[in-house]
Structure formats: structure tokens, C-alpha cells
Design a protein around this motif. Structure first.
Motif, PDB file in Angstrom:
ATOM      1  N   ARG A   1       0.834  -1.212   0.000  1.00 20.46           N
ATOM      2  CA  ARG A   1       0.000   0.000   0.000  1.00 20.46           C
ATOM      3  C   ARG A   1       0.862   1.251   0.000  1.00 20.46           C
ATOM      4  O   ARG A   1       0.564   2.229  -0.697  1.00 20.46           O
ATOM      5  N   HIS A   2       1.929   1.250   0.801  1.00 23.44           N
ATOM      6  CA  HIS A   2       2.808   2.420   0.863  1.00 23.44           C
ATOM      7  C   HIS A   2       3.510   2.655  -0.470  1.00 23.44           C
ATOM      8  O   HIS A   2       3.687   3.804  -0.897  1.00 23.44           O
ATOM      9  N   ILE A   3       3.919   1.581  -1.133  1.00 25.64           N
ATOM     10  CA  ILE A   3       4.577   1.739  -2.434  1.00 25.64           C
ATOM     11  C   ILE A   3       3.605   2.319  -3.456  1.00 25.64           C
ATOM     12  O   ILE A   3       3.942   3.253  -4.208  1.00 25.64           O
ATOM     13  N   LEU A   4       2.402   1.798  -3.505  1.00 25.94           N
ATOM     14  CA  LEU A   4       1.424   2.271  -4.483  1.00 25.94           C
ATOM     15  C   LEU A   4       0.979   3.708  -4.220  1.00 25.94           C
ATOM     16  O   LEU A   4       0.491   4.383  -5.134  1.00 25.94           O
ATOM     17  N   ALA A   5       1.143   4.188  -2.986  1.00 28.38           N
ATOM     18  CA  ALA A   5       0.694   5.545  -2.646  1.00 28.38           C
ATOM     19  C   ALA A   5       1.828   6.560  -2.613  1.00 28.38           C
ATOM     20  O   ALA A   5       1.580   7.724  -2.305  1.00 28.38           O
ATOM     21  N   ASN A   6       3.048   6.148  -2.934  1.00 29.17           N
ATOM     22  CA  ASN A   6       4.193   7.049  -2.837  1.00 29.17           C
ATOM     23  C   ASN A   6       4.409   7.764  -4.174  1.00 29.17           C
ATOM     24  O   ASN A   6       4.835   7.153  -5.155  1.00 29.17           O
ATOM     25  N   PRO A   7       4.169   9.082  -4.249  1.00 33.32           N
ATOM     26  CA  PRO A   7       4.326   9.796  -5.527  1.00 33.32           C
ATOM     27  C   PRO A   7       5.773   9.999  -5.942  1.00 33.32           C
ATOM     28  O   PRO A   7       6.022  10.450  -7.059  1.00 33.32           O
ATOM     29  N   ARG A   8       6.737   9.664  -5.088  1.00 28.86           N
ATOM     30  CA  ARG A   8       8.140   9.820  -5.476  1.00 28.86           C
ATOM     31  C   ARG A   8       8.525   8.894  -6.626  1.00 28.86           C
ATOM     32  O   ARG A   8       9.500   9.155  -7.325  1.00 28.86           O
ATOM     33  N   TYR A   9       7.749   7.820  -6.821  1.00 31.77           N
ATOM     34  CA  TYR A   9       8.064   6.900  -7.917  1.00 31.77           C
ATOM     35  C   TYR A   9       7.784   7.506  -9.288  1.00 31.77           C
ATOM     36  O   TYR A   9       8.162   6.923 -10.298  1.00 31.77           O
ATOM     37  N   THR A  10       7.128   8.672  -9.330  1.00 33.98           N
ATOM     38  CA  THR A  10       6.900   9.351 -10.605  1.00 33.98           C
ATOM     39  C   THR A  10       8.080  10.239 -10.997  1.00 33.98           C
ATOM     40  O   THR A  10       8.045  10.857 -12.067  1.00 33.98           O
ATOM     41  N   GLY A  11       9.093  10.345 -10.145  1.00 29.31           N
ATOM     42  CA  GLY A  11      10.287  11.116 -10.473  1.00 29.31           C
ATOM     43  C   GLY A  11      10.372  12.482  -9.838  1.00 29.31           C
ATOM     44  O   GLY A  11      11.295  13.232 -10.150  1.00 29.31           O
ATOM     45  N   CYS A  12       9.450  12.832  -8.956  1.00 30.15           N
ATOM     46  CA  CYS A  12       9.505  14.131  -8.288  1.00 30.15           C
ATOM     47  C   CYS A  12       9.608  13.931  -6.784  1.00 30.15           C
ATOM     48  O   CYS A  12       9.202  12.894  -6.243  1.00 30.15           O
ATOM     49  N   GLN A  13      10.167  14.917  -6.116  1.00 27.95           N
ATOM     50  CA  GLN A  13      10.239  14.906  -4.664  1.00 27.95           C
ATOM     51  C   GLN A  13       8.978  15.543  -4.089  1.00 27.95           C
ATOM     52  O   GLN A  13       8.462  16.526  -4.620  1.00 27.95           O
ATOM     53  N   VAL A  14       8.474  14.968  -2.992  1.00 20.76           N
ATOM     54  CA  VAL A  14       7.236  15.433  -2.364  1.00 20.76           C
ATOM     55  C   VAL A  14       7.452  15.505  -0.861  1.00 20.76           C
ATOM     56  O   VAL A  14       8.118  14.639  -0.275  1.00 20.76           O
ATOM     57  N   HIS A  15       6.903  16.541  -0.248  1.00 19.55           N
ATOM     58  CA  HIS A  15       6.999  16.691   1.199  1.00 19.55           C
ATOM     59  C   HIS A  15       5.694  17.285   1.720  1.00 19.55           C
ATOM     60  O   HIS A  15       5.031  18.052   1.024  1.00 19.55           O
ATOM     61  N   GLY A  16       5.338  16.893   2.957  1.00 19.56           N
ATOM     62  CA  GLY A  16       4.154  17.459   3.594  1.00 19.56           C
ATOM     63  C   GLY A  16       2.867  16.753   3.246  1.00 19.56           C
ATOM     64  O   GLY A  16       1.800  17.373   3.243  1.00 19.56           O
ATOM     65  N   ARG A  17       2.937  15.441   2.959  1.00 15.91           N
ATOM     66  CA  ARG A  17       1.705  14.704   2.651  1.00 15.91           C
ATOM     67  C   ARG A  17       0.847  14.497   3.886  1.00 15.91           C
ATOM     68  O   ARG A  17      -0.370  14.337   3.774  1.00 15.91           O
ATOM     69  N   ARG A  18       1.478  14.511   5.054  1.00 16.01           N
ATOM     70  CA  ARG A  18       0.747  14.371   6.314  1.00 16.01           C
ATOM     71  C   ARG A  18       1.307  15.385   7.301  1.00 16.01           C
ATOM     72  O   ARG A  18       2.519  15.581   7.392  1.00 16.01           O
ATOM     73  N   VAL A  19       0.431  16.019   8.053  1.00 15.48           N
ATOM     74  CA  VAL A  19       0.809  16.975   9.091  1.00 15.48           C
ATOM     75  C   VAL A  19       0.069  16.597  10.358  1.00 15.48           C
ATOM     76  O   VAL A  19      -1.159  16.496  10.372  1.00 15.48           O
TER      77      VAL A  19
END
Length: 272
Positions: A198-216
Motif C-alpha cells: 500500500r505504501h509503495i502504491l501511494a508514494n508519488p516519489r516513484y513518478t520522479g519528483c520529490q514530495v513533502h508534507g503529505r501528512r501533518v
């Protein structure tokens, strides 16, 4: 005869300087209160202060921590608790804001922070000199073995509409072909779990961009509020369209069969 009494300067009385309506006056008063609380030496008067015509704060004589009965300790103790709490809260909030801004700048520049996602390797690099990003940084590079597994997981989910349980069965059927993620505690290969998929399928970093702040604070944040880097900050393992379809693809029941090399022949750099 009437005598005119000159106002006693703050350097004589030891009391706080009068606050002005300007932002500089408010900042100087907050700095004075914070120094009284923490017993830090004051900043000496600068030429800019003389030009502004604002009252100066004399340098305080450093004293050992824990000294009782001094003028500084008596002044700090005399400050209302609500004033001290307000000054410290503002100081803490400012530090948090600066730290968040620094993290956001690194993410937008394409650097990676935190644990390395499965399918990638962390490669140390150096940030641009003479900038806030200078120093030792990390970028992601696709792993030739585990990156292929990530691509296969998205393929099974989107094109074959397999659920997490069916994907888990395929991965565990051939642990040499689909190595499990390494345990952060031991550094040894762990075991596959449905939560990992589930974590792999929901991780947008696999599209080639860096992401931060998905959860606060443990709560999910809308995607439009995430901090993102530019596309292709690192090598993508899945296309953005495929990633979006994986978030909404409803799995269907299907018997778990033996997959072939042709079906899994997707390696890093070839986004599905």
C-alpha cells in the motif's frame, strides 16, 4: 522656581525600554524580554540605532547560570508569566517557520530527505556553493533490481487489477526475484506485507519528483498543498498517468498464477 526633571534612561533604571509603534520597536522589545529570560548578553548599540533615534539597550554583564540575587535574575523573575510565555512562544514559532522554509527549499531543489524509498538508492551529492543548499545532500538513483519490482507492482495493480493480497502472494512466491525491503532496524532483508505494498502504491516519489508534507500531525494533506519539486528530479519508475490510475483502480478477484519474465520485463527508467 519649577525644576524640570529629565526622564531617567533605561540604562540607569534597568527597566524595559519604551516600545514604539514601529515594527523595529516591537522587535527590539521582544529581544530585550527574551534576553532577560535567558540571561543572554545584549547586543551593543549600532550606528543604525543611533540614526533611528530609538532607545538603546546597554550590554549586560554575563553572569553564571544559577546565580541568585542579581539584578538580571530579579528582573527576569519580575516579568509576568504571560509575557515570558508569549515571547518564548513567538521565538519557538519563528524557529519552526524557518526550519519548514529550509526543508521546502531543499525539496523544491530535488534533494531527498528521510528514509530511502524501496526501489531507489541514496547517492550523496553536494549542493550549490554559496547558497542555503550547500553541503552534503542526497539524491535518489533507481536500483536495477528493486526498481524493477516497483514497476511490476504498479503493472499488476493497474493492468491486471490485482488487490494487495494477490500482489503479496506473487512477491512472496519468489523472494529471490522480488527481494523484500530491508529492515531499518537490522539492515537485513525483511518480509513483504500488505501494508508495504500500500505504501509503495501511494508514494508519488516513484513518478520522479520529490514530495513533502503529505501528512501533518498525523492527518492527510490535500495534494494541492504538498511541497513538490520539478518533474524528473530523479529517475521515475512509473508514469504519472499510471500512478494516478493506481490510486483509483478497484481490484478484481483473480487467481494468482505464475508470472513470466515477459510480463515483468520492466526495469528502471522505463516507466509503465
Amino acid at each position: 522656581m519649577i525644576e524640570h526633571t529629565q526622564p531617567t534612561p533605561a540604562s540607569v533604571t534597568g527597566t524595559a525600554p519604551d516600545a514604539t509603534v514601529t515594527a523595529r520597536g516591537v522587535r527590539r522589545r521582544s529581544a530585550w524580554l527574551l534576553a532577560m529570560i535567558t540571561r543572554c548578553p545584549f547586543r551593543r548599540r549600532s550606528a543604525s540605532d543611533d540614526r533611528c533615534g530609538e532607545p538603546s539597550v546597554p550590554p549586560a554583564t554575563p553572569e553564571p547560570i544559577g546565580t541568585a540575587g542579581t539584578a538580571t535574575s530579579r528582573t527576569a523573575d519580575a516579568l509576568p508569566q504571560r509575557v515570558r510565555d508569549a515571547v518564548l512562544a513567538d521565538y519557538h514559532a519563528e524557529n519552526i517557520r524557518r526550519a519548514r522554509d529550509a526543508v521546502a527549499e531543499l525539496i523544491r531543489a530535488g534533494f531527498h530527505l528521510g528514509p530511502t524509498p524501496y526501489g531507489y538508492r541514496a547517492v550523496p551529492v553536494r549542493g550549490p556553493a554559496r547558497s542555503s543548499r550547500a553541503g552534503r545532500r542526497v539524491r535518489l538513483v533507481a536500483d536495477p533490481v528493486t526498481g524493477r519490482v516497483v514497476s511490476a507492482i504498479f503493472r499488476w495493480r493497474v493492468h491486471e487489477r490485482l488487490g494487495h493480497t494477490a500482489i503479496l502472494a506473487r512477491l512472496t512466491a519468489d523472494p529471490h526475484r522480488y527481494p523484500a525491503p530491508t529492515s531499518p532496524a537490522t539492515g537485513q532483508p525483511g518480509t513483504w506485507a500488505a501494508s508495504t505494498i500500500r505504501h509503495i502504491l501511494a508514494n508519488p516519489r516513484y513518478t520522479g519528483c520529490q514530495v513533502h508534507g503529505r501528512r501533518v500531525a498525523g492527518r492527510a494533506v490535500p495534494p494541492q498543498a504538498w511541497v513538490r519539486s520539478a518533474p524528473d528530479a530523479h529517475e521515475p519508475l512509473v508514469a504519472e498517468a499510471t500512478f494516478a490510475r493506481a490510486q483509483h483502480r478497484a481490484p478484481r478477484r483473480k487467481a494468482v498464477g505464475q508470472d513470466t519474465a515477459e510480463r515483468d520485463g520492466i526495469g528502471p527508467g522505463r516507466a509503465v
